[in-house]
Design a protein around this motif. Structure first.
Motif, PDB file in Angstrom:
ATOM      1  N   MET A  31       0.825  -1.205   0.000  1.00  0.00           N
ATOM      2  CA  MET A  31       0.000   0.000   0.000  1.00  0.00           C
ATOM      3  C   MET A  31       0.864   1.262   0.000  1.00  0.00           C
ATOM      4  SD  MET A  31      -2.691  -1.237  -0.545  1.00  0.00           S
ATOM      5  CE  MET A  31      -4.298  -0.692  -0.250  1.00  0.00           C
ATOM      6  N   ARG A  32       1.963   1.257   0.752  1.00  0.00           N
ATOM      7  CA  ARG A  32       2.864   2.413   0.745  1.00  0.00           C
ATOM      8  C   ARG A  32       3.453   2.626  -0.645  1.00  0.00           C
ATOM      9  NH1 ARG A  32       4.461   0.567   5.818  1.00  0.00           N
ATOM     10  NH2 ARG A  32       6.256  -0.503   4.944  1.00  0.00           N
ATOM     11  N   GLN A  33       3.854   1.537  -1.297  1.00  0.00           N
ATOM     12  CA  GLN A  33       4.414   1.647  -2.645  1.00  0.00           C
ATOM     13  C   GLN A  33       3.366   2.148  -3.638  1.00  0.00           C
ATOM     14  OE1 GLN A  33       5.865  -2.338  -3.172  1.00  0.00           O
ATOM     15  NE2 GLN A  33       7.879  -1.875  -2.298  1.00  0.00           N
ATOM     16  N   GLU A  34       2.142   1.677  -3.534  1.00  0.00           N
ATOM     17  CA  GLU A  34       1.075   2.130  -4.428  1.00  0.00           C
ATOM     18  C   GLU A  34       0.777   3.606  -4.205  1.00  0.00           C
ATOM     19  OE1 GLU A  34      -0.356   0.650  -6.996  1.00  0.00           O
ATOM     20  OE2 GLU A  34       0.902  -1.085  -6.641  1.00  0.00           O
ATOM     21  N   LYS A  39       1.124   9.207  -6.078  1.00  0.00           N
ATOM     22  CA  LYS A  39       1.560  10.594  -5.881  1.00  0.00           C
ATOM     23  C   LYS A  39       2.439  11.058  -7.035  1.00  0.00           C
ATOM     24  CE  LYS A  39       1.584  10.866  -0.826  1.00  0.00           C
ATOM     25  NZ  LYS A  39       2.445  10.989   0.361  1.00  0.00           N
ATOM     26  N   ALA A  40       3.371  10.225  -7.457  1.00  0.00           N
ATOM     27  CA  ALA A  40       4.268  10.593  -8.554  1.00  0.00           C
ATOM     28  C   ALA A  40       3.492  10.797  -9.849  1.00  0.00           C
ATOM     29  CB  ALA A  40       5.341   9.518  -8.732  1.00  0.00           C
ATOM     30  N   GLU A  41       2.543   9.906 -10.131  1.00  0.00           N
ATOM     31  CA  GLU A  41       1.765  10.027 -11.367  1.00  0.00           C
ATOM     32  C   GLU A  41       0.850  11.246 -11.351  1.00  0.00           C
ATOM     33  OE1 GLU A  41       1.383   5.670 -13.339  1.00  0.00           O
ATOM     34  OE2 GLU A  41       0.005   6.088 -11.705  1.00  0.00           O
ATOM     35  N   VAL A  42       0.235  11.525 -10.210  1.00  0.00           N
ATOM     36  CA  VAL A  42      -0.646  12.684 -10.112  1.00  0.00           C
ATOM     37  C   VAL A  42       0.169  13.972 -10.257  1.00  0.00           C
ATOM     38  CG1 VAL A  42      -2.122  13.987  -8.519  1.00  0.00           C
ATOM     39  CG2 VAL A  42      -2.460  11.540  -8.832  1.00  0.00           C
ATOM     40  N   GLN A 114      -2.415  11.769 -18.793  1.00  0.00           N
ATOM     41  CA  GLN A 114      -2.763  10.356 -18.747  1.00  0.00           C
ATOM     42  C   GLN A 114      -3.341   9.923 -17.405  1.00  0.00           C
ATOM     43  OE1 GLN A 114       0.657   8.077 -19.800  1.00  0.00           O
ATOM     44  NE2 GLN A 114       0.716   8.848 -21.881  1.00  0.00           N
ATOM     45  N   GLY A 115      -3.327  10.779 -16.430  1.00  0.00           N
ATOM     46  CA  GLY A 115      -3.816  10.362 -15.116  1.00  0.00           C
ATOM     47  C   GLY A 115      -2.771   9.518 -14.400  1.00  0.00           C
ATOM     48  N   ALA A 116      -3.176   8.388 -13.855  1.00  0.00           N
ATOM     49  CA  ALA A 116      -2.280   7.498 -13.121  1.00  0.00           C
ATOM     50  C   ALA A 116      -2.404   6.073 -13.666  1.00  0.00           C
ATOM     51  CB  ALA A 116      -2.598   7.551 -11.634  1.00  0.00           C
ATOM     52  N   PRO A 117      -1.984   5.831 -14.911  1.00  0.00           N
ATOM     53  CA  PRO A 117      -2.208   4.518 -15.522  1.00  0.00           C
ATOM     54  C   PRO A 117      -1.435   3.389 -14.850  1.00  0.00           C
ATOM     55  CG  PRO A 117      -0.772   5.831 -16.911  1.00  0.00           C
ATOM     56  CD  PRO A 117      -1.274   6.735 -15.813  1.00  0.00           C
ATOM     57  N   GLN A 118      -0.229   3.654 -14.392  1.00  0.00           N
ATOM     58  CA  GLN A 118       0.565   2.596 -13.781  1.00  0.00           C
ATOM     59  C   GLN A 118      -0.037   2.185 -12.442  1.00  0.00           C
ATOM     60  OE1 GLN A 118       4.652   3.710 -13.685  1.00  0.00           O
ATOM     61  NE2 GLN A 118       5.392   1.625 -13.616  1.00  0.00           N
ATOM     62  N   THR A 119      -0.507   3.160 -11.673  1.00  0.00           N
ATOM     63  CA  THR A 119      -1.150   2.847 -10.393  1.00  0.00           C
ATOM     64  C   THR A 119      -2.403   2.009 -10.617  1.00  0.00           C
ATOM     65  OG1 THR A 119      -0.319   4.892  -9.430  1.00  0.00           O
ATOM     66  CG2 THR A 119      -2.172   3.852  -8.328  1.00  0.00           C
TER      67      THR A 119
END
Length: 137
Positions: A31-34, A39-42, A114-119
């Protein structure tokens, strides 16, 4: 009967409390990693959005200032050659083309968000982590 696998041996010697503790730690880490990924993607999406919005705002401001000052000068210059009515139409068409180009560039920048596609992709994998795999059967 075959020899127990290392996973079976470990399961037999580890208490339920220890196993639950491990799962809890693993879930907490996941959960911390997600959250860090989100945060990085946003942040990246916000930066791209800000650039696009800045371009659109700049296009509006520039169009207003240019229309106000240069249009008057161009209109006056063209009025001497083709008359006041037609000179106003020519000036309006020129600035309409410029505003259209600036709008198209700003809109294209906003479409890159793109939003947060990886998350989203990794969050879809979490339920699979709870299903039994071949090693745990």
């Amino acid at each position: 009967m075959s020899d127990p696998t290392p996973s079976e041996q470990r399961a037999a010697t580890t208490s339920l409390g220890e196993l639950v503790g491990e799962v809890t730690r693993d879930m907490s880490t996941l959960m911390r990693q997600e959250l860090a990924l989100a945060k990085a993607e946003v942040k990246q999406s916000a930066s791209t959005s800000a650039k696009g919005a800045g371009l659109l705002g700049g296009a509006g401001y520039a169009a207003g200032m240019v229309v106000l000052f240069l249009s008057l000068a161009l209109w006056a210059a063209l009025a001497l050659a083709i008359g006041e009515a037609w000179s106003a139409v020519v000036v309006a068409v020129i600035w309409a083309v410029i505003a259209g180009i600036l709008f198209a560039v700003g809109r294209a920048q906003l479409k890159k968000v793109q939003g947060a596609p990886q998350t989203a992709a990794t969050l879809q994998e979490i339920p699979d982590a709870f299903t039994r795999n071949e090693e745990n059967r």
